[in-house]
Design a protein around this motif. Structure first.
Motif, mmCIF file in Angstrom:
data_model
loop_
_atom_site.group_PDB
_atom_site.id
_atom_site.type_symbol
_atom_site.label_atom_id
_atom_site.label_comp_id
_atom_site.label_asym_id
_atom_site.label_seq_id
_atom_site.Cartn_x
_atom_site.Cartn_y
_atom_site.Cartn_z
ATOM 1 N N VAL A 108 0.613 -9.860 10.928
ATOM 2 C CA VAL A 108 0.524 -8.482 11.426
ATOM 3 C C VAL A 108 0.343 -7.501 10.264
ATOM 4 C CG1 VAL A 108 1.861 -8.945 13.513
ATOM 5 C CG2 VAL A 108 3.047 -8.264 11.413
ATOM 6 N N ARG A 109 -0.027 -8.030 9.100
ATOM 7 C CA ARG A 109 -0.182 -7.216 7.892
ATOM 8 C C ARG A 109 -1.615 -7.299 7.383
ATOM 9 N NH1 ARG A 109 2.323 -10.117 3.145
ATOM 10 N NH2 ARG A 109 0.204 -10.974 3.182
ATOM 11 N N SER A 110 -2.108 -6.194 6.854
ATOM 12 C CA SER A 110 -3.463 -6.155 6.315
ATOM 13 C C SER A 110 -3.568 -7.026 5.068
ATOM 14 C CB SER A 110 -3.866 -4.714 5.980
ATOM 15 O OG SER A 110 -3.022 -4.190 4.960
ATOM 16 N N ALA A 111 -4.801 -7.384 4.705
ATOM 17 C CA ALA A 111 -5.019 -8.255 3.557
ATOM 18 C C ALA A 111 -4.532 -7.629 2.255
ATOM 19 C CB ALA A 111 -6.499 -8.612 3.449
ATOM 20 N N ASP A 112 -4.598 -6.297 2.157
ATOM 21 C CA ASP A 112 -4.129 -5.645 0.925
ATOM 22 C C ASP A 112 -2.616 -5.434 0.911
ATOM 23 O OD1 ASP A 112 -3.694 -3.506 2.627
ATOM 24 O OD2 ASP A 112 -5.164 -2.181 1.708
ATOM 25 N N GLN A 113 -1.931 -5.858 1.969
ATOM 26 C CA GLN A 113 -0.463 -5.850 2.082
ATOM 27 C C GLN A 113 0.146 -4.450 2.194
ATOM 28 O OE1 GLN A 113 1.671 -8.711 -0.446
ATOM 29 N NE2 GLN A 113 -0.289 -9.369 -1.300
ATOM 30 N N ARG A 114 -0.664 -3.443 2.475
ATOM 31 C CA ARG A 114 -0.160 -2.066 2.464
ATOM 32 C C ARG A 114 0.038 -1.471 3.856
ATOM 33 N NH1 ARG A 114 -0.551 -0.234 -2.854
ATOM 34 N NH2 ARG A 114 -1.878 -1.549 -4.163
ATOM 35 N N ALA B 59 7.037 -5.259 4.834
ATOM 36 C CA ALA B 59 7.282 -3.821 4.677
ATOM 37 C C ALA B 59 6.377 -2.937 5.545
ATOM 38 C CB ALA B 59 7.148 -3.425 3.208
ATOM 39 N N PRO B 60 5.070 -3.216 5.676
ATOM 40 C CA PRO B 60 4.236 -2.353 6.519
ATOM 41 C C PRO B 60 4.734 -2.219 7.952
ATOM 42 C CG PRO B 60 2.841 -3.691 5.123
ATOM 43 C CD PRO B 60 4.246 -4.204 4.938
ATOM 44 N N ILE C 140 16.563 -3.291 9.773
ATOM 45 C CA ILE C 140 15.221 -3.807 9.496
ATOM 46 C C ILE C 140 14.982 -3.723 7.993
ATOM 47 C CG2 ILE C 140 12.765 -3.645 10.008
ATOM 48 C CD1 ILE C 140 14.365 -4.266 12.473
ATOM 49 N N ARG C 141 14.931 -4.859 7.327
ATOM 50 C CA ARG C 141 14.852 -4.911 5.873
ATOM 51 C C ARG C 141 13.494 -5.440 5.425
ATOM 52 N NH1 ARG C 141 17.701 -1.459 4.255
ATOM 53 N NH2 ARG C 141 17.223 -2.308 2.192
ATOM 54 N N PRO C 142 12.781 -4.701 4.559
ATOM 55 C CA PRO C 142 11.469 -5.159 4.079
ATOM 56 C C PRO C 142 11.609 -6.318 3.114
ATOM 57 C CG PRO C 142 12.142 -3.167 2.900
ATOM 58 C CD PRO C 142 13.176 -3.398 3.963
ATOM 59 N N LEU C 143 10.718 -7.300 3.253
ATOM 60 C CA LEU C 143 10.735 -8.440 2.339
ATOM 61 C C LEU C 143 9.374 -9.125 2.377
ATOM 62 C CD1 LEU C 143 12.630 -9.986 0.413
ATOM 63 C CD2 LEU C 143 13.128 -11.542 2.296
ATOM 64 N N TYR C 144 8.882 -9.515 1.203
ATOM 65 C CA TYR C 144 7.593 -10.197 1.110
ATOM 66 C C TYR C 144 7.645 -11.507 1.891
ATOM 67 C CZ TYR C 144 10.168 -12.958 -2.338
ATOM 68 O OH TYR C 144 11.106 -13.747 -2.961
ATOM 69 N N GLY C 145 6.484 -11.989 2.309
ATOM 70 C CA GLY C 145 6.395 -13.288 2.970
ATOM 71 C C GLY C 145 6.792 -13.305 4.421
ATOM 72 N N HIS C 146 7.036 -12.158 5.032
ATOM 73 C CA HIS C 146 7.474 -12.131 6.428
ATOM 74 C C HIS C 146 6.462 -11.381 7.296
ATOM 75 C CE1 HIS C 146 11.151 -13.411 4.479
ATOM 76 N NE2 HIS C 146 11.604 -13.785 5.659
ATOM 77 N N ASN C 147 5.201 -11.758 7.168
ATOM 78 C CA ASN C 147 4.126 -11.123 7.931
ATOM 79 C C ASN C 147 3.702 -11.934 9.152
ATOM 80 O OD1 ASN C 147 3.215 -12.743 5.590
ATOM 81 N ND2 ASN C 147 1.182 -12.502 6.499
ATOM 82 N N THR C 148 4.076 -13.223 9.219
ATOM 83 C CA THR C 148 3.749 -14.040 10.388
ATOM 84 C C THR C 148 4.968 -14.321 11.260
ATOM 85 O OG1 THR C 148 4.062 -16.120 9.177
ATOM 86 C CG2 THR C 148 1.841 -15.154 9.158
ATOM 87 N N HIS C 149 6.121 -13.948 10.767
ATOM 88 C CA HIS C 149 7.359 -14.095 11.541
ATOM 89 C C HIS C 149 8.358 -13.055 11.056
ATOM 90 C CE1 HIS C 149 8.481 -16.332 7.858
ATOM 91 N NE2 HIS C 149 9.729 -15.972 8.154
ATOM 92 N N PHE C 150 9.391 -12.822 11.850
ATOM 93 C CA PHE C 150 10.519 -12.039 11.337
ATOM 94 C C PHE C 150 11.750 -12.921 11.344
ATOM 95 C CE2 PHE C 150 10.209 -10.873 15.865
ATOM 96 C CZ PHE C 150 11.504 -10.940 16.330
#
Length: 303
Positions: A153-159, A189-190, A210-220
């Protein structure tokens, strides 16, 4: 008699292993990863989310009215009773917002503990990964559960979020965060940035979880609090209130993930200094039984 004898042999092996040098002792991950079923003990999370084990874990049924457990070959659909109950509640919330339910990724191994692959946490039965993919059906075969992938659910540029992210994702995350059993939820994070934009002024307290963390774009990743009376369980510190300074976390600590984290500011050059060798920190896969709470030896030795 055979079970009692095998238990004593395992207990002796563990005692010997914990007395060996770190380089010679078997890893805790190899010992816990070999277990195929839960211990016959009262349910109890032991230690921390990233250094512990789980007694008396319960297996999430492979399929329920509003969920399916994925990647069954991993045998990681085991959790504390509180986690199994939470997943059932969250599945019902998913159905209420228009999804058919939820796809559930890793929870814990049958007796928790470190894993030979994947997570550093998920060790005490109080962590679970929920896929971002809205289920189209809840009658997947075992083979389909191995081959099907979630969505990002995150864009390729991660922003920023991409077109896969919907209001239903936000509603499901809010429902999870509102659950009193939940300590925190890790997500890219996005997603939190987007949720911060749309939360009303009167309905924001739950955003703290809700805590931002890298690597969590395909699941929470949902983490529960230590259950009442679980004296061997250590809830994570700092708390979400401390991390967000009592606010909702929609501040510079959040925007850092899509600015300086992705494009670190250049530091002024410093005169070269002789490098001091630093001891390498061992990861969860390298832990031996000596690194875990003593109760974890009993968990492994139990029938």
């Amino acid at each position: 008699m055979a079970n009692t004898l095998s238990g004593k042999i395992l207990a002796l092996a563990l005692a010997v292993a914990t007395a060996l040098p770190v380089s010679a002792a078997p890893t805790a991950a190899s010992l816990f990863g070999a277990e195929k079923r839960a211990s016959r003990q009262a349910p109890q999370p032991i230690g921390t989310y990233a250094r512990g084990c789980g007694a008396g874990l319960v297996q999430l049924p492979e399929t329920g009215p509003t969920w399916q457990a994925m990647r069954l070959s991993r045998n990681r659909n085991w959790g504390q009773p509180e986690m199994i109950a939470f997943i059932q509640r969250l599945g019902a919330h998913a159905a209420a917002i228009g999804w058919k339910g939820i796809y559930v990724g890793d929870i814990s191994q049958p007796r928790g503990g470190p894993m030979t692959s994947g997570h550093a946490s998920h060790q005490i039965g109080l962590d679970a990964d929920i896929w971002m993919l809205p289920p189209r059906r809840l009658n997947l075969t075992r083979a389909e559960r191995e081959s099907l992938s979630s969505i990002s659910v995150r864009s390729a540029d991660q922003r920023r979020v991409n077109g896969n992210y919907t209001a239903a994702h936000a509603a499901l995350l809010r429902a999870a965060a509102m659950d009193p059993a939940v300590d925190r939820i890790f997500v890219t994070a996005p997603v939190k940035i987007e949720m911060c934009k749309h939360a009303t002024r009167a309905d924001r307290a739950w955003l703290q979880k809700i805590r931002p963390l890298y690597g969590h774009n395909t699941h929470f990743h949902v983490r529960l609090k230590c259950p009442p009376g679980a004296r061997s369980c250590e809830t994570q510190r700092p708390t979400v209130a401390e991390l967000s300074k009592g606010g909702d976390g929609c501040d510079e600590t959040l925007t850092w993930w899509v600015t300086d984290y992705l494009d670190p500011p250049k530091k002024a050059a410093r005169p070269a200094q002789p490098a001091k060798p630093q001891p390498r920190k061992r990861g969860a896969r390298e832990f031996t039984m000596a690194d875990l709470p003593r109760e974890c030896r009993t968990v492994l030795a139990s029938d």
